[in-house]
Motif scaffolding. Structure first.
Motif, short mmCIF file in Angstrom:
data_model
loop_
_atom_site.label_atom_id
_atom_site.label_comp_id
_atom_site.label_asym_id
_atom_site.label_seq_id
_atom_site.Cartn_x
_atom_site.Cartn_y
_atom_site.Cartn_z
N SER A 8 0.83 -1.20 0.00
CA SER A 8 0.00 0.00 0.00
C SER A 8 0.87 1.25 0.00
O SER A 8 1.92 1.30 0.63
CB SER A 8 -0.89 0.02 1.24
OG SER A 8 -1.80 -1.03 1.19
N ARG A 9 0.39 2.26 -0.69
CA ARG A 9 1.13 3.51 -0.78
C ARG A 9 0.89 4.37 0.46
O ARG A 9 -0.10 4.22 1.14
CB ARG A 9 0.69 4.30 -2.00
CG ARG A 9 0.99 3.61 -3.28
CD ARG A 9 0.54 4.46 -4.43
NE ARG A 9 0.60 3.68 -5.65
CZ ARG A 9 0.21 4.12 -6.82
NH1 ARG A 9 -0.27 5.32 -6.95
NH2 ARG A 9 0.29 3.36 -7.88
N ARG A 10 1.80 5.26 0.67
CA ARG A 10 1.65 6.22 1.76
C ARG A 10 1.81 7.60 1.17
O ARG A 10 2.46 7.78 0.14
CB ARG A 10 2.69 5.99 2.84
CG ARG A 10 2.57 4.63 3.46
CD ARG A 10 3.48 4.52 4.66
NE ARG A 10 3.54 3.15 5.14
CZ ARG A 10 2.70 2.66 6.03
NH1 ARG A 10 1.76 3.40 6.53
NH2 ARG A 10 2.81 1.41 6.42
N ASN A 13 -0.57 9.85 -2.69
CA ASN A 13 -1.16 8.90 -3.65
C ASN A 13 -1.99 7.82 -2.97
O ASN A 13 -2.49 6.91 -3.63
CB ASN A 13 -0.06 8.23 -4.48
CG ASN A 13 0.63 9.22 -5.38
OD1 ASN A 13 0.03 10.21 -5.80
ND2 ASN A 13 1.89 8.99 -5.66
N ARG A 14 -2.14 7.90 -1.67
CA ARG A 14 -2.86 6.87 -0.93
C ARG A 14 -4.32 6.79 -1.33
O ARG A 14 -4.87 5.70 -1.47
CB ARG A 14 -2.73 7.14 0.56
CG ARG A 14 -3.12 5.96 1.40
CD ARG A 14 -2.64 6.15 2.79
NE ARG A 14 -3.76 6.54 3.61
CZ ARG A 14 -3.68 6.94 4.85
NH1 ARG A 14 -2.52 7.08 5.42
NH2 ARG A 14 -4.75 7.25 5.53
N ASP A 17 -4.70 5.04 -4.58
CA ASP A 17 -4.48 3.61 -4.39
C ASP A 17 -5.72 2.94 -3.83
O ASP A 17 -6.07 1.84 -4.25
CB ASP A 17 -3.28 3.40 -3.47
CG ASP A 17 -2.83 1.95 -3.46
OD1 ASP A 17 -2.83 1.33 -4.53
OD2 ASP A 17 -2.46 1.46 -2.38
N CYS A 18 -6.40 3.59 -2.90
CA CYS A 18 -7.63 3.04 -2.34
C CYS A 18 -8.71 2.93 -3.40
O CYS A 18 -9.48 1.96 -3.42
CB CYS A 18 -8.13 3.92 -1.18
SG CYS A 18 -7.11 3.81 0.29
#
Length: 57
Positions: A8-10, A13-14, A17-18
């Motif tokens: 998962s990205r932090r 860009n989170r 990603d979701c």
């Protein structure tokens, strides 16, 4: 883990990603629904064919 999917990205860009994860889950769910519907239609048609064969042969 699937090689095409990373962790998962932090950060900024989170949220994107979701969204892609939920779209992937939605696509998988629709695929399962379509698979089940096709299976049910095929089973019903085979059942009707056997009933027709028993009645008229």
């Amino acid at each position: 883990m699937h090689p095409g999917r990373g962790p998962s990205r932090r950060g900024p860009n989170r949220l994107a990603d979701c969204r892609t994860k939920s779209a992937r889950r939605r696509s998988a769910a629709l695929n399962q629904i379509l698979h089940g519907a096709c299976y049910a239609i095929g089973t019903g048609l085979i059942g009707l064919a056997f009933l027709w064969a028993e009645r008229f042969w």
